[in-house]
Design an enzyme around this catalytic site. Structure first.
Site, PDB file in Angstrom:
ATOM      1  N   GLY A 145      24.122  38.111  11.976  1.00 44.52           N
ATOM      2  CA  GLY A 145      25.428  38.749  11.993  1.00 44.52           C
ATOM      3  C   GLY A 145      26.752  38.038  11.391  1.00 44.52           C
ATOM      4  CG  HIS A 146      29.199  39.377   9.053  1.00 43.53           C
ATOM      5  ND1 HIS A 146      29.814  39.951   8.272  1.00 43.53           N
ATOM      6  CD2 HIS A 146      28.153  38.950   8.523  1.00 43.53           C
ATOM      7  CE1 HIS A 146      28.996  40.328   7.141  1.00 43.53           C
ATOM      8  NE2 HIS A 146      27.990  39.735   7.403  1.00 43.53           N
TER       9      HIS A 146
END
Length: 345
Positions: free
Chosen positions: A244-245
């Site tokens: 993810g970020h």
């Protein structure tokens, strides 16, 4: 012969009845989706059955439980609308709720499952399968003309909400959104989507206060947790993020008049293989938005590209960027305490 005790007075009987009805041991009314025509075969459209079960539970004057047994239930968009006549509804899911495989059915809808104007709802267990892979492929192809996609689960303008033991898989867009809510607790939540799935934030919180996210695992193609304007008193603890970020505050400052973000704590959290760890992102334009009293504590990062990132010229895709001087009145009162970055070889 012993004499019988005197009969109870009508007043005493009434008081005892009130105490019994108000006691926690009083049984909740039970509403099974099977009773309204839902079929756990993964094919039959059970949308109307779920809506009918909710309607009955919401109209109940006492505590109510909606039960979803094991099996797969095919659902189109369902709106669980309040306010209800009681403030204690349990939605107990033992099976899997499945979105249509054709992303066009929900792609232009803002959400798949949404609870609005409810108080005292608990969502327990179960799996939400958004079947978003087809829409991701459309978006990643670069051909355009793809719908925005639907959020799998949203609570909007609600209070006293609990989400426990829920798994959300492959949402078209955001997995879980908490919008305009008060006193929300998410615990033991698991979010899973491909690392290349666009805009599939795990949990998004905005315009909400007193939200707690505990003991959860989030792997997705966008932010594990994203924090939008108007969020205050947010507590995130013991969360595993990756892929993810990372955990992001913002973007902020997209509007000139915008609520700020305050009192956010992120602690005892691990990031593994994420693009970012802890991020604050703001547009490069004047705005009243701000972020203040942000605490990051006891963080472990493994193979994280940007462990700590404060981006004051956020502009995804570098298209139509404002290019203005960043003038958000923003007090980044940040505390980075005991953060350990580990690079694996």
């Amino acid at each position: 012969m012993a004499s019988l005790p005197p009969p109870m007075s009508p007043l005493l009987l009434t008081l005892l009845s009130i105490i019994f009805l108000a006691s926690p041991s009083a049984k909740a009314a039970q509403f099974s989706v099977l009773s309204y025509g839902a079929k756990p075969d993964g094919k039959t459209d059970s949308t109307k059955a779920f809506a009918a079960a909710w309607s009955q539970a919401c109209a109940s004057t006492g505590p109510a439980t909606i039960s979803v047994p094991k099996g797969s239930f095919s659902l189109r968009q369902v709106k669980f609308q309040g306010p209800c006549k009681n403030n204690a509804i349990m939605v107990r899911i033992d099976g899997t709720l499945v979105a249509p495989s054709n992303y066009g059915v929900l792609g232009s809808a803002q959400n798949w499952l949404i609870f609005e104007h409810v108080n005292g709802v608990t969502l327990s267990g179960g799996t939400l399968d958004g079947q978003g892979a087809g829409l991701w492929s459309c978006k990643n192809s670069g051909k355009g003309h793809c719908p925005k996609g639907a959020t799998s689960l949203e609570f909007s303008n609600s209070k006293n909400i609990a989400i426990t033991g829920l798994a959300s898989l492959n949402s078209q867009m955001f997995h879980i959104v908490i919008n305009g809510c008060q006193n929300v607790k998410l615990q033991g939540v698991k979010v899973s989507a491909d690392g290349n799935s666009p805009n599939t934030d795990g949990i998004h919180v905005q315009s909400s206060t007193a939200v707690t996210i505990l003991n959860s695992r989030i792997g997705t193609g966008d932010d594990c947790v994203s924090i939008g304007p108007g969020t205050s008193n947010l507590w995130i603890e013991n969360v595993a993020c990756g892929p993810g970020h990372g955990i992001s505050i913002g973007s902020l400052g997209k509007e000139s008049q915008e609520a700020g973000v305050r009192d956010v704590t992120v602690k005892t959290t691990t990031f593994t293989g994420t693009e970012n760890g802890l991020r604050i992102k703001t547009w490069g334009r004047p705005s009243s938005g701000f972020a203040t009293n942000i605490l990051f504590q006891h963080i472990v990062m493994n193979n994280v590209k940007n462990p700590i990132l404060i981006d004051q010229n956020y502009c995804p895709g570098n298209k139509n960027c404002p290019g203005q001087v960043r003038q958000i009145y923003c007090l980044y009162t940040l505390s980075f305490h005991q953060i350990m970055k580990v690079r694996l070889t």
